[in-house]
Design a protein around this motif. Structure first.
Motif, mmCIF file in Angstrom:
data_model
loop_
_atom_site.group_PDB
_atom_site.id
_atom_site.type_symbol
_atom_site.label_atom_id
_atom_site.label_comp_id
_atom_site.label_asym_id
_atom_site.label_seq_id
_atom_site.Cartn_x
_atom_site.Cartn_y
_atom_site.Cartn_z
ATOM 1 N N LYS A 35 38.750 55.132 34.072
ATOM 2 C CA LYS A 35 39.526 53.909 33.827
ATOM 3 C C LYS A 35 38.538 52.763 33.760
ATOM 4 C CE LYS A 35 43.939 52.891 35.314
ATOM 5 N NZ LYS A 35 44.775 52.455 36.414
ATOM 6 N N ARG A 36 38.644 51.975 32.716
ATOM 7 C CA ARG A 36 37.654 50.906 32.547
ATOM 8 C C ARG A 36 37.670 49.982 33.753
ATOM 9 N NH1 ARG A 36 37.749 46.006 29.772
ATOM 10 N NH2 ARG A 36 39.932 46.353 29.342
ATOM 11 N N GLU A 37 36.495 49.799 34.329
ATOM 12 C CA GLU A 37 36.377 48.912 35.489
ATOM 13 C C GLU A 37 36.456 47.464 35.018
ATOM 14 O OE1 GLU A 37 35.767 48.820 38.896
ATOM 15 O OE2 GLU A 37 36.540 50.846 38.893
ATOM 16 N N ILE A 38 37.445 46.757 35.488
ATOM 17 C CA ILE A 38 37.575 45.346 35.100
ATOM 18 C C ILE A 38 36.903 44.523 36.194
ATOM 19 C CG2 ILE A 38 39.232 43.491 34.677
ATOM 20 C CD1 ILE A 38 41.212 45.623 33.765
ATOM 21 N N SER A 39 36.041 43.618 35.796
ATOM 22 C CA SER A 39 35.324 42.836 36.811
ATOM 23 C C SER A 39 36.126 41.600 37.210
ATOM 24 C CB SER A 39 33.955 42.398 36.271
ATOM 25 O OG SER A 39 34.146 41.431 35.257
ATOM 26 N N ILE A 40 35.799 41.051 38.371
ATOM 27 C CA ILE A 40 36.469 39.830 38.855
ATOM 28 C C ILE A 40 36.167 38.668 37.911
ATOM 29 C CG2 ILE A 40 36.580 38.188 40.784
ATOM 30 C CD1 ILE A 40 35.996 40.598 42.652
ATOM 31 N N ALA A 68 44.411 34.824 39.744
ATOM 32 C CA ALA A 68 43.114 35.498 39.584
ATOM 33 C C ALA A 68 42.850 36.403 40.792
ATOM 34 C CB ALA A 68 42.000 34.470 39.433
ATOM 35 N N MET A 69 43.208 35.902 41.997
ATOM 36 C CA MET A 69 43.013 36.706 43.212
ATOM 37 C C MET A 69 43.943 37.930 43.208
ATOM 38 S SD MET A 69 42.629 33.700 46.059
ATOM 39 C CE MET A 69 41.158 32.667 46.110
ATOM 40 N N TYR A 70 45.183 37.675 42.818
ATOM 41 C CA TYR A 70 46.198 38.741 42.784
ATOM 42 C C TYR A 70 45.753 39.876 41.856
ATOM 43 C CZ TYR A 70 50.671 40.927 41.419
ATOM 44 O OH TYR A 70 51.674 41.816 41.137
ATOM 45 N N PHE A 71 45.305 39.518 40.637
ATOM 46 C CA PHE A 71 44.893 40.550 39.674
ATOM 47 C C PHE A 71 43.567 41.205 40.062
ATOM 48 C CE2 PHE A 71 48.002 38.403 36.836
ATOM 49 C CZ PHE A 71 48.777 39.522 36.555
ATOM 50 N N SER A 72 42.709 40.451 40.764
ATOM 51 C CA SER A 72 41.446 41.053 41.229
ATOM 52 C C SER A 72 41.733 42.143 42.248
ATOM 53 C CB SER A 72 40.535 39.981 41.854
ATOM 54 O OG SER A 72 40.142 39.065 40.870
ATOM 55 N N LYS A 73 42.747 41.901 43.082
ATOM 56 C CA LYS A 73 43.106 42.924 44.075
ATOM 57 C C LYS A 73 43.742 44.124 43.369
ATOM 58 C CE LYS A 73 45.568 43.838 48.369
ATOM 59 N NZ LYS A 73 46.254 45.048 47.930
ATOM 60 N N LEU A 79 38.888 42.281 49.941
ATOM 61 C CA LEU A 79 39.484 40.925 49.904
ATOM 62 C C LEU A 79 38.404 39.865 50.114
ATOM 63 C CD1 LEU A 79 42.790 41.406 51.946
ATOM 64 C CD2 LEU A 79 42.481 41.481 49.493
ATOM 65 N N ALA A 80 37.472 40.163 51.034
ATOM 66 C CA ALA A 80 36.396 39.198 51.319
ATOM 67 C C ALA A 80 35.536 38.995 50.074
ATOM 68 C CB ALA A 80 35.548 39.703 52.479
ATOM 69 N N ASN A 81 35.274 40.091 49.371
ATOM 70 C CA ASN A 81 34.458 40.036 48.152
ATOM 71 C C ASN A 81 35.164 39.228 47.062
ATOM 72 O OD1 ASN A 81 32.615 40.588 46.146
ATOM 73 N ND2 ASN A 81 32.482 42.763 46.622
ATOM 74 N N ILE A 82 36.475 39.468 46.898
ATOM 75 C CA ILE A 82 37.260 38.720 45.895
ATOM 76 C C ILE A 82 37.205 37.228 46.214
ATOM 77 C CG2 ILE A 82 39.604 38.301 45.010
ATOM 78 C CD1 ILE A 82 40.138 41.342 45.538
#
Length: 354
Positions: A258-263, A297-302, A309-312
């Motif tokens: 699955k393509r890794e989507i970046s933050i 942006a936070m919601y979709f990053s998770k 979460l700390a990284n996001i």
């Protein structure tokens, strides 16, 4: 067979369940794993005698958590043959516990684990929601820790992101060191490939190695799979390893991953959708429409990444994990109550799912 034994018998031989193929020699160091590897070596040199107790190694799939956990155990057995080391998955630990409750041998179960000098539990997130197993593990953990024994845990999440695990257990996970394994960078990927070829006595042109390393970034397991598949295709089909064959093999792997989507990419998509620039999105401004964009942006990053979460939070305007948790809850609530906001979420979700 019941693996538990009568308390008081100290000189029992416990099989460590370690895989000797997983060693520090073939766990190649790079920026993505330097902290975890160094901490693992420190623990192997002085089990129970460092401040890294427990040592919790966490990260996404195929980044080498299990390999590193075994490597620490193998090294300890090598240096301290008299120490009792046991590697076990959290799933089997749970099954053993359930069995001990059925057979009324819970005390034997606890005594057995109290005999271990170095306890390695793989995939500790599997304990989530299992109150009885967590309770017994809490007591075993306390006993081992107080008696200077070493505990090593692996997980696919940071302690702060683990759900349905008792607070008292989570707080103990944080006593020692939590070390994250990241995706390997390009140089490390090249080193890993060279190491596999050296191990298997195979030669391959540099351009092929570079092609594979450039296109498979997600994890070490995929990387190994691709290069082994290349070697197999070449030897079974008597085909020369050229860039054409490499492309075919890599294409299969990339399709399956699955393509890794970046933050960063998520921030860009959300910013474009709301006609903002990403700097504004990350900024400290409290304007309502910008705050909502930031929360999305936070919601979709998770949702789309394996980042903690700390990284996001740190990548989206240097915020803490509590802010990200709040953002996710806020988005969930707004989706349920605000039709316009629900449309924002659906639109952005479509863009990210393509």
């Amino acid at each position: 067979k019941n693996p538990f034994i009568i308390p008081g018998i100290r000189n029992v031989k416990i099989e460590s369940q370690l895989n000797a193929n997983y060693s520090f020699d073939n766990f190649l160091e790079g920026d993505s794993n330097r902290l975890s590897r160094s901490a693992g070596l420190a623990v192997a040199n002085k089990p129970g005698g460092t401040s890294f107790n427990p040592l919790l190694i966490f990260g996404g799939v195929g980044l080498g958590k299990t390999h590193l956990a075994h490597a620490i155990g193998v090294e300890i057995k090598d240096k301290f043959p008299e120490k009792t080391v046991l590697y076990i998955s959290a799933e089997i630990f749970t099954q053993q516990y359930i069995e001990s409750v059925k057979k009324n041998t819970r005390n034997d179960f606890i005594h057995f684990y109290q005999l271990i000098d170095v306890l390695i539990i793989d995939d500790v997130q599997f304990l989530s929601g299992k109150a009885g197993t967590q309770d017994v593990f809490f007591h075993i953990f306390n006993y081992l820790h107080q008696n200077g024994k070493q505990v090593i845990l692996t997980s696919d999440k940071a302690p702060v992101d683990m759900q349905d695990i008792e607070q008292r257990l989570l707080s103990r996970f944080k006593w020692g060191l939590s070390a994250e394994l990241h995706q390997p960078d390009y140089e490390t990927r090249i080193s890993i490939l060279r190491n596999i070829l050296y191990r298997d006595g195979v030669e391959m042109p540099d351009e092929i190695l570079e092609y594979v390393a450039k296109h498979i970034k997600s994890n070490v397991r995929e990387l190994e799979g691709a290069i082994i598949s290349l070697i197999a295709q070449s030897s079974f089909n008597k085909r020369e390893i050229n860039i054409e064959l490499a492309k075919q093999v890599v294409e299969k792997f990339v399709k399956n991953i699955k393509r890794e989507i970046s933050i960063d990419y998520i921030q860009k998509v959300v910013s474009d959708y709301f006609q903002l620039d990403t700097e504004t999105l990350k900024s400290k401004t409290r304007k309502r429409h910008i705050v909502q964009a930031r929360q999305l942006a936070m919601y979709f990053s998770k949702k789309f990444t394996k980042a903690s979460l700390a990284n996001i939070g740190s990548q989206i305007g240097d915020r803490d994990h509590a802010t990200v948790l709040h953002a996710v809850k806020t988005v969930d609530n707004l989706v349920a109550t605000d039709k316009q906001f629900k449309k924002f979420v659906e639109d952005i979700n479509k863009k990210l799912s393509i």
